[in-house]
Design a protein around this motif. Structure first.
Motif, PDB file in Angstrom:
ATOM      1  N   PHE A 198       0.832  -1.199   0.000  1.00  0.00           N
ATOM      2  CA  PHE A 198       0.000   0.000   0.000  1.00  0.00           C
ATOM      3  C   PHE A 198       0.872   1.257   0.000  1.00  0.00           C
ATOM      4  N   GLY A 201       1.930   1.973  -3.424  1.00  0.00           N
ATOM      5  CA  GLY A 201       0.867   2.121  -4.400  1.00  0.00           C
ATOM      6  C   GLY A 201       0.551   0.870  -5.187  1.00  0.00           C
ATOM      7  N   GLU A 202       1.095  -0.284  -4.778  1.00  0.00           N
ATOM      8  CA  GLU A 202       0.847  -1.531  -5.514  1.00  0.00           C
ATOM      9  C   GLU A 202      -0.560  -2.063  -5.281  1.00  0.00           C
ATOM     10  N   VAL A 203      -1.137  -1.775  -4.097  1.00  0.00           N
ATOM     11  CA  VAL A 203      -2.512  -2.191  -3.815  1.00  0.00           C
ATOM     12  C   VAL A 203      -3.275  -0.986  -3.292  1.00  0.00           C
ATOM     13  N   GLY A 204      -4.580  -1.050  -3.350  1.00  0.00           N
ATOM     14  CA  GLY A 204      -5.411   0.044  -2.898  1.00  0.00           C
ATOM     15  C   GLY A 204      -5.839  -0.112  -1.453  1.00  0.00           C
ATOM     16  N   ARG A 205      -6.615   0.869  -1.003  1.00  0.00           N
ATOM     17  CA  ARG A 205      -7.058   0.870   0.389  1.00  0.00           C
ATOM     18  C   ARG A 205      -8.001  -0.293   0.689  1.00  0.00           C
ATOM     19  N   ASP A 206      -8.729  -0.776  -0.303  1.00  0.00           N
ATOM     20  CA  ASP A 206      -9.624  -1.899  -0.049  1.00  0.00           C
ATOM     21  C   ASP A 206      -8.843  -3.150   0.348  1.00  0.00           C
ATOM     22  N   LYS A 463       6.995   9.679  -1.026  1.00  0.00           N
ATOM     23  CA  LYS A 463       6.129   9.638  -2.207  1.00  0.00           C
ATOM     24  C   LYS A 463       6.694  10.478  -3.351  1.00  0.00           C
TER      25      LYS A 463
END
Length: 601
Positions: A198, A201-206, A463
């Motif tokens: 996360f 940025g490889e996976v989202g908040r879900d 970031k």
């Protein structure tokens, strides 16, 4: 059995250092104990108020012959570890009646969840909540109607605050009653991987939310070996829990039986009987050394290096960071529990747990066995384990061998020859590092520093792709006087990503990390803090900083810090919002982190 010379030397040094303050404390406790049972000094009117709502227990309370047990509870629904306490008072009252005793909820103490406030402004109240808890425990017991106390608390600041309160009322016997860890959920390494994904940025908040909910999924203590579970370990090593009480899951027959047994034991050790065991007799210098040994042997939370000195001061005992450092060199690391390994506390308990470890350390001469505990004379009681036989509660001998040497090992074959904590001293001040989870090749980091005054600015710089070379990240003005010393644990995924990219990185801060401090070398609790004009306030961007856990040093190289003015920053934004305005008096009067960052002691 011969006690290890380092254990003896450190204990003797603490005794000598504490002689004057300990004498004053014990004299106060002795004079309070001489007054006899507390209710004898109340008027009839005083007592009538105290017993008015007690229905069937009124006659027993008024007669003042049966022990009356005060319950100090940290119950709330916000902490999964404390949610089970909702039903404990009814159970305790019922168990008390079976042994001719009575029990009353003396009062409640606040209990905040650091997991909820992590990285949020509310975290700036967290450390100070320990002092509020101690004060609230004092208010709870000030009614002076109790012959013993049961303390219901588990998590980060709650147990230290309750210990400070219990020590202040040290003439009253007291037992700490845990609720146990939640059952195992998503493995900790999988959760950590999703957090790092996360961050990049490889996976989202879900996906992040799904992983977190699968990890923290039910009633009980979080299962990683952070501050909450380090507290539970500490209460066993120091003799304030019943043996084997720490890591039995909530809602099980054995958990209920342990709670019942704690009530029976509390009734048995009051001044009304022949086995009077007040808290002041349990919390002596040897008990605190045993607690520090347990911290080293388990690779426990760095937060305890702040809490133990504060707890000890409440009992007239003075601890120094040098005590932790010297014990760390003598005590081997016997456990690998996340974040130091992949296992959680349920796996640790199944492998033999605290009973096996305490037996090993006693046999090796690394613990003081000749101490008083709530279970009786001698720490050897804690090498046993509780069980049920045809529904009857009993103790049996604990395991003599580890049932999983990837999690728990004997003294003869430890994971590391030295404990999991290192004292750091140098021209940047004095701090500490948890090294048990840090790879040996990362114990020394030397690099130019980047300086930040807010943890969110570190995440922004990450970031923006600003970290491309080896870096020591300095986050200053995070100490207790600056902003209440919040944990900076939310930086861990960011720093871990940089490290996994092949960079040499370290964190240096006058703030805290967490009981879950992980694989990135972090010099924390640096004291004196920047807000007090400490050396970190004289550091400049690009200065080369060396963090050396091997030699125990923390230095800026080739710089005369005394020739520089200390940087001052506007801290007014830390003084309001989310209740922070209520704690200004705490920030202005807090002590050094190296002394426990105390306000009330």
């Amino acid at each position: 059995m011969t006690i290890d010379p380092t254990i003896t030397r450190v204990t003797d040094r603490i005794v000598e250092r504490s002689s004057a303050s300990r004498e004053i404390y014990l004299d106060r406790m002795c004079r309070a104990a001489e007054d006899g049972p507390r209710r004898a000094h109340l008027t009839c009117g005083n007592q009538a108020h105290a017993y008015a709502a007690m229905e069937n227990d009124k006659d027993a309370l008024a007669a003042a012959r049966a022990p009356n047990i005060g319950i100090v509870t940290a119950y709330n629904d916000m902490l999964s570890a404390h949610q089970p306490y909702e039903t404990f008072p009814d159970r305790i009252r019922a168990a008390a009646r079976t042994v001719g005793a009575t029990a009353q909820v003396a009062g409640g103490v606040p209990a905040m969840c650091d997991g909820v406030t992590q990285g949020q402004p509310g975290m700036e109240l967290s450390l100070f909540s320990r002092d509020v808890i101690a004060l609230a425990a004092g208010v709870s017991l000030s009614h002076n109607t109790f012959d013993a106390a049961l303390y219901l608390g588990v998590c980060d600041k709650i147990v230290p605050g309750l210990v400070i309160g219990a020590a202040t009322f040290g003439f009253i016997p007291g037992i700490f009653v845990p609720a146990g860890p939640m059952t195992s959920g998503l493995p900790n390494d999988e959760k950590a991987k999703v957090r790092q994904q996360f961050a990049t940025g490889e996976v989202g908040r879900d996906a992040l939310m799904a992983a977190e909910m699968a990890s923290y999924h039910g009633p009980g203590t979080c299962t990683f070996y952070g501050t909450a579970n380090s507290n539970q370990m500490l209460m066993e090593f120091m003799g304030l829990h019943l043996p084997g009480a720490s890591f039995v899951n909530p809602g099980t027959p054995l958990r209920d039986a342990l709670t019942d047994e704690a009530v029976r034991r509390a009734a048995a050790i009051t001044a009304l009987g022949n086995n009077y065991t007040p808290v002041c007799d349990i919390l002596d210098e040897k008990a605190f050394v045993n607690g520090m040994v347990g911290l080293m042997a388990t690779g426990g939370s760095t937060n305890l290096i702040i809490h133990l000195p504060a707890m000890a001061r409440a009992a007239g005992i003075l601890l120094d960071l040098s005590d932790f450092a010297e014990l760390s060199q003598a005590v081997p690391l016997l456990a690998k529990v996340y974040p130091n390994g992949l296992a959680d506390v349920n796996h640790f308990h199944a492998a033999g747990g605290l009973g096996y470890m305490i037996g090993q350390l006693i046999d090796a001469g690394l613990l003081h066995p000749d101490v008083k505990t709530v279970a009786g004379e001698g720490l050897d009681h804690y090498a046993r384990e509780p069980s049920l036989s045809d529904g009857a509660f009993q103790y049996r001998d604990g395991p003599k061998d580890s049932l999983n040497d990837r999690i728990l090992r004997p003294v003869s074959d430890p994971f590391q020859k030295h404990g999991g904590l290192q004292d750091l001293q140098g021209n940047l001040g004095r701090g500490v590092m948890k090294v048990s989870a840090v790879a040996a090749e990362r114990h020394v980091i030397e690099a130019p520093c980047r300086i930040f005054h807010d943890q969110n600015d570190v995440k922004t710089a990450f970031k923006n792709g600003e970290f491309t070379t080896d870096t020591v990240i300095v986050v200053r003005f995070q100490g207790p006087r600056a902003n209440g010393m919040p944990e900076l644990h939310s930086l861990t995924p960011t720093l871990a990503v940089l490290q996994d990219r092949g960079l040499k990185v370290a964190l240096v801060t006058d703030g805290r990390m967490s009981g879950a401090s992980g694989k990135v070398p972090s010099a924390i609790h640096v004291s004196p803090e920047a807000a007090m004009g400490g050396p970190l306030a004289r550091l400049r961007e690009g200065d080369v900083v060396r963090v050396d856990a091997t030699s125990g040093t923390l230095d800026v190289l080739n710089v005369d810090l005394d020739s520089r003015e200390a940087i001052m920053v506007d801290l007014s934004g830390n003084s309001h919002g989310i209740g922070r305005e209520l704690f200004e008096v705490f920030r202005q009067n807090v002590g050094l982190a190296s002394d426990g960052a105390g306000v009330v002691v």
